[in-house]
Enzyme design. Structure first.
Site, mmCIF file in Angstrom:
data_model
loop_
_atom_site.group_PDB
_atom_site.id
_atom_site.type_symbol
_atom_site.label_atom_id
_atom_site.label_comp_id
_atom_site.label_asym_id
_atom_site.label_seq_id
_atom_site.Cartn_x
_atom_site.Cartn_y
_atom_site.Cartn_z
ATOM 1 N N ARG A 1 3.994 3.775 0.362
ATOM 2 C CA ARG A 1 3.710 3.915 -1.065
ATOM 3 C C ARG A 1 4.446 5.153 -1.573
ATOM 4 O O ARG A 1 4.461 6.193 -0.915
ATOM 5 C CB ARG A 1 2.199 4.062 -1.333
ATOM 6 C CG ARG A 1 1.406 2.761 -1.242
ATOM 7 C CD ARG A 1 1.747 1.777 -2.355
ATOM 8 N NE ARG A 1 1.010 0.519 -2.258
ATOM 9 C CZ ARG A 1 1.432 -0.579 -1.630
ATOM 10 N NH1 ARG A 1 2.607 -0.585 -1.029
ATOM 11 N NH2 ARG A 1 0.700 -1.671 -1.615
ATOM 12 N N ASP B 1 11.751 2.696 0.459
ATOM 13 C CA ASP B 1 11.558 1.349 -0.081
ATOM 14 C C ASP B 1 10.546 1.384 -1.219
ATOM 15 O O ASP B 1 10.283 0.368 -1.858
ATOM 16 C CB ASP B 1 11.072 0.402 1.024
ATOM 17 C CG ASP B 1 10.987 -1.043 0.536
ATOM 18 O OD1 ASP B 1 11.988 -1.538 -0.010
ATOM 19 O OD2 ASP B 1 9.903 -1.659 0.670
ATOM 20 N N GLU C 1 7.610 3.736 -9.511
ATOM 21 C CA GLU C 1 8.406 2.504 -9.433
ATOM 22 C C GLU C 1 8.008 1.437 -10.457
ATOM 23 O O GLU C 1 8.782 0.524 -10.717
ATOM 24 C CB GLU C 1 8.373 1.931 -8.018
ATOM 25 C CG GLU C 1 7.015 1.412 -7.566
ATOM 26 C CD GLU C 1 7.039 0.911 -6.111
ATOM 27 O OE1 GLU C 1 7.486 1.645 -5.227
ATOM 28 O OE2 GLU C 1 6.621 -0.238 -5.891
ATOM 29 N N HIS D 1 11.310 -1.858 -3.006
ATOM 30 C CA HIS D 1 10.053 -2.428 -2.510
ATOM 31 C C HIS D 1 10.273 -3.852 -1.974
ATOM 32 O O HIS D 1 9.594 -4.797 -2.365
ATOM 33 C CB HIS D 1 8.986 -2.427 -3.607
ATOM 34 C CG HIS D 1 7.590 -2.311 -3.060
ATOM 35 N ND1 HIS D 1 6.649 -1.463 -3.589
ATOM 36 C CD2 HIS D 1 6.973 -2.928 -2.027
ATOM 37 C CE1 HIS D 1 5.515 -1.573 -2.913
ATOM 38 N NE2 HIS D 1 5.699 -2.465 -1.945
HETATM 39 P P1 NAD Z 1 -3.221 -0.400 8.147
HETATM 40 O O1 NAD Z 1 -4.471 -0.251 7.364
HETATM 41 O O2 NAD Z 1 -3.159 -1.415 9.239
HETATM 42 O O3 NAD Z 1 -2.827 1.012 8.800
HETATM 43 C C1 NAD Z 1 -2.882 2.223 8.099
HETATM 44 C C2 NAD Z 1 -3.127 3.324 9.115
HETATM 45 O O4 NAD Z 1 -3.038 4.576 8.448
HETATM 46 C C3 NAD Z 1 -4.528 3.246 9.754
HETATM 47 O O5 NAD Z 1 -4.426 3.264 11.176
HETATM 48 C C4 NAD Z 1 -5.222 4.493 9.232
HETATM 49 O O6 NAD Z 1 -6.161 5.043 10.154
HETATM 50 C C5 NAD Z 1 -4.030 5.406 9.029
HETATM 51 N N1 NAD Z 1 -4.291 6.552 8.175
HETATM 52 C C6 NAD Z 1 -5.113 6.649 7.100
HETATM 53 N N2 NAD Z 1 -5.073 7.890 6.601
HETATM 54 C C7 NAD Z 1 -4.211 8.603 7.363
HETATM 55 C C8 NAD Z 1 -3.746 9.946 7.347
HETATM 56 N N3 NAD Z 1 -4.186 10.805 6.427
HETATM 57 N N4 NAD Z 1 -2.875 10.336 8.298
HETATM 58 C C9 NAD Z 1 -2.417 9.457 9.223
HETATM 59 N N5 NAD Z 1 -2.824 8.167 9.294
HETATM 60 C C10 NAD Z 1 -3.708 7.747 8.373
HETATM 61 O O7 NAD Z 1 -2.066 -0.637 7.085
HETATM 62 P P2 NAD Z 1 -0.659 -1.350 7.319
HETATM 63 O O8 NAD Z 1 -0.801 -2.831 7.200
HETATM 64 O O9 NAD Z 1 -0.035 -0.785 8.551
HETATM 65 O O10 NAD Z 1 0.139 -0.850 6.038
HETATM 66 C C11 NAD Z 1 0.473 0.500 5.835
HETATM 67 C C12 NAD Z 1 0.931 0.655 4.396
HETATM 68 O O11 NAD Z 1 2.179 0.001 4.215
HETATM 69 C C13 NAD Z 1 0.020 -0.054 3.387
HETATM 70 O O12 NAD Z 1 -1.063 0.733 3.025
HETATM 71 C C14 NAD Z 1 0.927 -0.280 2.215
HETATM 72 O O13 NAD Z 1 0.836 0.833 1.356
HETATM 73 C C15 NAD Z 1 2.313 -0.306 2.849
HETATM 74 N N6 NAD Z 1 2.988 -1.600 2.708
HETATM 75 C C16 NAD Z 1 4.220 -1.625 2.147
HETATM 76 C C17 NAD Z 1 4.907 -2.829 2.037
HETATM 77 C C18 NAD Z 1 6.291 -2.897 1.439
HETATM 78 O O14 NAD Z 1 6.754 -3.994 1.097
HETATM 79 N N7 NAD Z 1 7.005 -1.795 1.323
HETATM 80 C C19 NAD Z 1 4.312 -4.009 2.477
HETATM 81 C C20 NAD Z 1 3.040 -3.938 3.073
HETATM 82 C C21 NAD Z 1 2.382 -2.724 3.190
#
Ligand code: NAD
Length: 332
Positions: free
Chosen positions: A236, A260, A265, A297
Site C-alpha cells: 500500500r 506498484d 494513487e 497497482h
Molecule cells: P496477510 O494478511 O496474509 O499478511 C500480512 C502480514 O503482515 C501478517 O503476517 C501480519 O502479521 C503482518 N504485519 C502486520 N503488521 C505488521 C507490522 N507492523 N510489521 C510487520 N509485519 C506486520 O496479507 P497478504 O495477503 O500477504 O497481503 C499483504 C498486503 O499486500 C495487503 O495488505 C495489501 O495491502 C497488499 N496487496 C497488494 C496487491 C497489489 O496488487 N499490489 C494485491 C494484494 C495485496
C-alpha cells in the site's frame, strides 16, 4: 436476480465477473467511476456494492449506500483500509473481501520489479529498440549472496521470501506474528525491524495498511538503512512517506525504488492520463529518477488472480443471499 453495483470497473473486471460460476444469478451494474459520497447514488436499488482498492467507503458514503438499499459491501481485493469497517458494522452492513486470490501474482511481481530495476531491463529494452546497443549505465549486481528483508510474512511476504531464497539470498523477516516453523523450513531468520533495516540490501514491504504501519518507511527508518539499499513496495502506498522517500533518493542514499503502489494513487493509477498534465508533483518527481520504477497497482493482474477474485466475489454474494457462512468476512 441479485442487483450488484460494481464500482471502478475495467474491461478485465467485467470479463472475469461475467464468466465466473454463479454469474447467471447476478445482475451486474458496472460503473467505471469510483465509489465516494458523490457517486453512492449509483447503487440505488442494488443490494450489493462491489468495490476495489481505490473506492472510498467512509462513514458518510456508507450511510448513503444504506439509504439506497445496500446490505453488503463486497470488496474485490484483500486490503480493506478504504472501508470504514466500524461504521459499516454500526450501520448493519456486512463487509466481505477476497483475502487470498493469488499471493503468487503479487510476490512474483515484486521480484519482477526488482530484477527489472537492478538489471535495468526497462532501459535496455528502450535502447535496443532504437538500435543503441551500448551497455554503459546498465551495470547491476548479483542477487546471490545479498540480504533481503521481508517486512510482513503473511501470504504474499512468505512466498516472496521463498522466491528470494531460490536466488541464494539470505532472507531476514520481521512480523509481529512470526511463523517459526515456516522460517526454519525455508531458512528465513526473524529479526527486529531495526536489525532488518540495517542489514538488508533489499527491503520489501508486505504488510497491510494499518494505523501502526502508516509511514512505516519514513525519514527515521530510511536513515537506518544501508547506503544503496533497494526498496520494493507492492502493498500500500501509504506505508511510505513519499516526501522522505524523495529526499532519500535525492541525496543518493537509495540504490533503487520499485513501487506498484503510491500514497496518492486514487484518480491516477488505473487511468489513462497520457494526454493530460500530471497534477501530482511528488509523483512527477518520482518519475524523473533513473533508479525508480513504478507500475500502476498491477501486481494482482494475472489471469489466475482475476479468475479467483471473480469466483470468490460471486460466492460471497450468493452465500450472503442464501444465509450460508460467508467465505471471507473481514477479520475485524
Ligand atoms: P496477510 O494478511 O496474509 O499478511 C500480512 C502480514 O503482515 C501478517 O503476517 C501480519 O502479521 C503482518 N504485519 C502486520 N503488521 C505488521 C507490522 N507492523 N510489521 C510487520 N509485519 C506486520 O496479507 P497478504 O495477503 O500477504 O497481503 C499483504 C498486503 O499486500 C495487503 O495488505 C495489501 O495491502 C497488499 N496487496 C497488494 C496487491 C497489489 O496488487 N499490489 C494485491 C494484494 C495485496
Amino acid at each position: 436476480m441479485i442487483e450488484v453495483a460494481v464500482f471502478d470497473t475495467k474491461p478485465y473486471d467485467r470479463e472475469y465477473l461475467n464468466q465466473a460460476p454463479g454469474t447467471e444469478r447476478v445482475t451486474w451494474r458496472f460503473h467505471e467511476f469510483r465509489l465516494c459520497l458523490e457517486t453512492a447514488a449509483a447503487a440505488k436499488g442494488a443490494r450489493v456494492a462491489c468495490l476495489f482498492v481505490n473506492d472510498q467507503a467512509d462513514r458518510a458514503c456508507l450511510e448513503a449506500l444504506v439509504l439506497h438499499g445496500v446490505k453488503l459491501i463486497a470488496l474485490r481485493c484483500a486490503g480493506f483500509n478504504n472501508v470504514d469497517i466500524a461504521a459499516a458494522r454500526e450501520l448493519g452492513l456486512v463487509v466481505v473481501r477476497v483475502p487470498a486470490y493469488s499471493p503468487h501474482a503479487v510476490a512474483e511481481h515484486a521480484v519482477a520489479l526488482l530484477l527489472t530495476l537492478n538489471r535495468k531491463i526497462h532501459r535496455a529494452f528502450n535502447r535496443v529498440r532504437e538500435l543503441n546497443f551500448s551497455l554503459s549505465g546498465l551495470v547491476g549486481f548479483d542477487l546471490h549472496g545479498k540480504t533481503v528483508g521481508i517486512i510482513g510474512t503473511g501470504k504474499i511476504g512468505s512466498i516472496t521470501a521463498q522466491i528470494f531464497r531460490g536466488f541464494g539470498t539470505e532472507v531476514l523477516a520481521h512480523d509481529p506474528f512470526p511463523a517459526p516453523d515456516w522460517a526454519a523450513t525455508h531458512g528465513v531468520r526473524y529479526v527486529g525491524l531495526n536489525t532488518l533495516l540495517k542489514e538488508s540490501d533489499i527491503v520489501s514491504l508486505h504488510v497491510p495498511l494499518l494505523p501502526e504501519t502508516h509511514h512505516l518507511l519514513n525519514e527515521q527508518t530510511f536513515s537506518l538503512m544501508k547506503q544503496g539499499v533497494f526498496i520494493l513496495n507492492t502493498s500500500r502506498g501509504k506505508l511510505i512517506d513519499t516526501g522522505a522517500l524523495i529526499a532519500a533518493l535525492k541525496v543518493g542514499h537509495l540504490g533503487g525504488v520499485a513501487l506498484d503502489v503510491y500514497e496518492e494513487e486514487q484518480g491516477v493509477f488505473f487511468e489513462d492520463l497520457s494526454g493530460q498534465v500530471l497534477q501530482d508533483d511528488e509523483l512527477s518527481r518520482l518519475l524523473t529518477f533513473p533508479n525508480v520504477l513504478i507500475t500502476a497497482h498491477q501486481a494482482f493482474l494475472t489471469r489466475e488472480a482475476l479468475g479467483e477474485i471473480a469466483r470468490v466475489t460471486i460466492a460471497n454474494i450468493l452465500h450472503f443471499e442464501t444465509g450460508e457462512p460467508l467465505i471471507a468476512d473481514t477479520p475485524l
